[in-house]
Design a protein around this motif. Structure first.
Motif, short mmCIF file in Angstrom:
data_model
loop_
_atom_site.label_atom_id
_atom_site.label_comp_id
_atom_site.label_asym_id
_atom_site.label_seq_id
_atom_site.Cartn_x
_atom_site.Cartn_y
_atom_site.Cartn_z
N LEU A 266 0.85 -1.19 0.00
CA LEU A 266 0.00 0.00 0.00
C LEU A 266 0.88 1.24 0.00
N PRO A 267 0.49 2.28 -0.74
CA PRO A 267 -0.65 2.35 -1.65
C PRO A 267 -0.43 1.46 -2.88
N THR A 268 -1.52 0.93 -3.41
CA THR A 268 -1.44 0.13 -4.63
C THR A 268 -1.40 1.08 -5.83
N SER A 269 -0.29 1.79 -5.93
CA SER A 269 -0.12 2.77 -7.01
C SER A 269 1.28 2.64 -7.56
N THR A 270 1.46 3.10 -8.79
CA THR A 270 2.72 2.90 -9.50
C THR A 270 3.90 3.48 -8.73
N GLN A 271 3.74 4.70 -8.22
CA GLN A 271 4.84 5.37 -7.54
C GLN A 271 5.40 4.53 -6.39
N TYR A 272 4.53 3.88 -5.67
CA TYR A 272 4.96 3.12 -4.50
C TYR A 272 5.29 1.67 -4.85
N SER A 273 4.35 0.99 -5.48
CA SER A 273 4.53 -0.45 -5.68
C SER A 273 5.62 -0.77 -6.68
N ARG A 274 5.70 0.00 -7.78
CA ARG A 274 6.69 -0.35 -8.79
C ARG A 274 8.10 0.03 -8.36
N ASN A 275 8.25 1.15 -7.68
CA ASN A 275 9.58 1.47 -7.13
C ASN A 275 10.01 0.41 -6.11
N ALA A 276 9.04 -0.10 -5.34
CA ALA A 276 9.37 -1.16 -4.37
C ALA A 276 9.81 -2.43 -5.09
N ILE A 277 9.15 -2.77 -6.20
CA ILE A 277 9.51 -3.98 -6.95
C ILE A 277 10.95 -3.89 -7.44
N PHE A 278 11.32 -2.76 -8.06
CA PHE A 278 12.63 -2.68 -8.71
C PHE A 278 13.76 -2.34 -7.74
N SER A 279 13.42 -1.82 -6.59
CA SER A 279 14.47 -1.54 -5.60
C SER A 279 14.67 -2.69 -4.62
N GLY A 280 13.62 -3.53 -4.47
CA GLY A 280 13.66 -4.55 -3.43
C GLY A 280 13.54 -3.95 -2.05
N MET A 281 12.96 -2.75 -1.96
CA MET A 281 12.84 -2.04 -0.68
C MET A 281 11.44 -1.47 -0.53
N MET A 282 11.08 -1.19 0.71
CA MET A 282 9.86 -0.43 0.97
C MET A 282 10.12 1.06 0.70
N PRO A 283 9.08 1.85 0.41
CA PRO A 283 9.29 3.26 0.05
C PRO A 283 10.11 4.06 1.05
N ALA A 284 9.90 3.88 2.34
CA ALA A 284 10.68 4.63 3.33
C ALA A 284 12.16 4.26 3.26
N GLU A 285 12.44 3.00 2.92
CA GLU A 285 13.83 2.56 2.80
C GLU A 285 14.48 3.16 1.55
N ILE A 286 13.70 3.27 0.47
CA ILE A 286 14.23 3.93 -0.72
C ILE A 286 14.58 5.37 -0.40
N GLU A 287 13.65 6.06 0.26
CA GLU A 287 13.88 7.46 0.62
C GLU A 287 15.13 7.60 1.49
N LYS A 288 15.35 6.64 2.37
CA LYS A 288 16.50 6.71 3.28
C LYS A 288 17.82 6.46 2.53
N HIS A 289 17.85 5.40 1.71
CA HIS A 289 19.11 4.99 1.09
C HIS A 289 19.38 5.71 -0.23
N TYR A 290 18.32 6.09 -0.93
CA TYR A 290 18.47 6.77 -2.22
C TYR A 290 17.59 8.02 -2.27
N PRO A 291 17.84 8.99 -1.41
CA PRO A 291 16.98 10.16 -1.36
C PRO A 291 16.94 10.93 -2.68
N GLN A 292 18.00 10.82 -3.47
CA GLN A 292 18.05 11.53 -4.74
C GLN A 292 17.08 10.92 -5.77
N TRP A 293 16.60 9.71 -5.50
CA TRP A 293 15.73 9.02 -6.46
C TRP A 293 14.28 8.93 -5.98
N TRP A 294 13.98 9.45 -4.83
CA TRP A 294 12.61 9.33 -4.30
C TRP A 294 11.92 10.69 -4.28
#
Length: 517
Positions: A266-294
């Motif tokens: 959740l949310p079941t939306s492209t911004q969240y779910s697809r970034n999670a698929i290709f990063s192997g991370m949850m959105p908050a983890e993407i923001e933490k490790h790759y802030p330039q890409w979130w």
């Protein structure tokens, strides 16, 4: 129901009295003629003839000549050729003229009855059998829905409901549609409670189903094959029912090896779910490790511009050896042609990831364009439109080339969509997001029964745009509306396909592994 009306043309019609009496006793109405000319006159004069039995050898004009003229008048009228002549060229000529069936004299009454059942009564018999079978399983599904299902059992229920939805559509069992729709709504209500109860615990304890953030590591990467190139095809917004319509087309060139599922985050939306698929991370983890890409919802700029970068990082973390891969995103006709032109080059890789946005664009265009609302007015039409697009797409042409070179194919999605029907009022400030199935904002006012609210986004491993940000997710078929211009937007968005919230259709996503035939 009106009697089935049969036209029987035979120059020896008097010899067929036993067959005619048998049919009349079975409830059929039979009109008889003795030559082709009279048969043509009857066909022209009567629009209520359901089927023609046509003798091949008659005086005047032959059965084949009569057949040709009948088909010119009424191309869809079923015609059964009856003949003493078993010559191959006669059969071929009759088949070429599109006869519906072929019988050799002498014909007995049961042969005639079987032909009628097969041609005229087939749809009715299938419809009645399908309706009867669903009625028998209805109670079983109802009991399962209310029995406290687990992750895998919810997948099974969803598969059953979709299977029945497609069967009832194909058999045109309209009497059962409303009953199945009600049962699907009941299932979504129970599923929403299931997600509400368990979702945060799954995310916190990492003990839930395979979800977007571990889809590739769990379902795809272990199945990569050093011997053949692999393709991951991610069709944005693809629901399981749409996959079921596409699978027979795929199976012309690919063999289904495994049908599996994952749960979208959740949310079941492209911004969240697809970034999670290709990063192997949850959105908050993407923001933490790759802030330039979130980017958060209200940040300017594209939200999915760095999927290639995130995928490259994930592959680097997962594999000890170098993996040759390409990432291809198709968002317009030009990109589609480029994919088709370059598919053989991509097959030089170990892995090619194709993100295809057509279904997502279709769902959004359907909201905006009246003509598409007509073409995709409900789930059945939406499925049909998806199938029609795919059969004639550059994507399918490219995949056929891949199959001919032995590629392994994974077909999946990032989330599904649901046809929304029930408005739910929300009040928020100017910073509140505009999404119809989820919202992020401060001081949100909403109907608690309509939503799953996450007041502390960290619990769901979601970014927190502001200190007091809350996420709310619409349950079942709800869609969020502000009080301003409420009636206008209610009518505008009702019965459109949306995503971002909690439903079987949005969360339970297929992932299919296929091999080339």
């Amino acid at each position: 129901m009106d009697k089935i009306k049969i036209l029987w043309a035979d120059d020896e019609i008097d010899l067929l009295k036993p067959q005619l009496m048998f049919l009349e006793k079975k409830g059929y109405e039979v009109v008889t003629v003795t030559n082709g000319y009279d048969a043509l006159e009857e066909c022209e004069a009567n629009n209520d003839i359901d089927l023609v039995f046509l003798d091949e050898s008659m005086p005047g004009i032959t059965g084949l000549e009569t057949l040709s003229k009948i088909k010119a008048q009424k191309p869809h009228l079923p015609v059964v050729m009856i003949t003493k002549n078993e010559a191959e060229n006669v059969m071929e000529e009759a088949l070429g003229a599109q006869i519906t069936d072929y019988l050799i004299k002498p014909v007995n009454p049961n042969q005639i009855l079987l032909t009628l059942k097969k041609i005229v009564d087939n749809k009715r018999l299938v419809r009645e059998k399908t309706s009867s079978d669903y009625q028998q399983e209805f109670r079983q599904i109802f009991m399962e829905i209310n029995s406290g299902l687990n992750v895998e059992e919810w997948v099974d229920i969803y598969r059953k409901i979709i299977s029945w939805e497609i069967k009832l559509d194909e058999s045109n069992s309209s009497a059962m549609w409303d009953i199945l729709a009600d049962q699907k709504s009941e299932a979504n209500a129970a599923f929403s409670k299931f997600i509400e109860k368990n979702y945060v615990h799954w995310i916190q304890d990492n003990d839930g189903p395979v979800m977007s953030n571990n889809l590739l590591r769990s379902k795809v990467f272990p199945k990569l094959n050093n011997e053949v190139p692999s393709i991951i095809l991610l069709l944005d917004n693809l629901r399981y029912d749409q996959w079921r319509m596409l699978e027979p087309i795929f199976n012309e060139f690919f063999r289904t090896e495994e049908e599996d599922f994952f749960y979208s985050i959740l949310p079941t939306s492209t911004q969240y779910s697809r970034n999670a698929i290709f990063s192997g991370m949850m959105p908050a983890e993407i923001e933490k490790h790759y802030p330039q890409w979130w980017k958060n919802d209200n940040d300017e700029g594209g939200k999915n511009l760095h999927e290639h970068d995130l995928l490259s990082e994930l592959i680097g973390r997962t594999f000890r050896k170098d993996i040759r891969f390409d990432y291809v995103k198709v968002t317009n006709a030009h990109h589609a042609k480029q994919l088709n032109d370059n598919i053989l080059n991509y097959l030089q890789n170990d892995l090619t990831v194709i993100v295809y946005n057509f279904i997502d664009m279709l769902s959004h265009a359907r909201t905006e364009m009246e003509v598409l609302k007509e073409l995709a007015g409900d789930e059945k039409a939406y499925r049909s439109l998806t199938r029609s697009w795919f059969e004639n797409s550059q994507l399918w042409t490219a995949l056929q080339q891949a199959a001919e070179r032995g590629a392994q194919l994974f077909v999946t999605t990032d989330h599904g969509t649901i046809r929304v029907k029930t408005p739910s009022r929300v009040v928020g400030d100017r910073e509140t997001t505009t999404n119809l199935r989820y919202k992020v904002g401060r001081n949100l006012q909403y109907e608690p029964k309509d939503v799953l609210d996450v007041r502390d986004p960290k619990q769901a491993k979601l970014p927190r745009p502001n200190v007091s940000s809350t996420f709310i997710f619409a349950k079942e078929d709800k869609y969020f509306l502000y009080p301003n211009n409420y009636n206008y937007y209610n009518n505008y968005y009702r019965n459109t396909f949306q995503h971002g919230g909690i439903s079987l259709e949005e969360i339970i996503c297929p992932v299919i592994r296929m091999s080339a035939r």
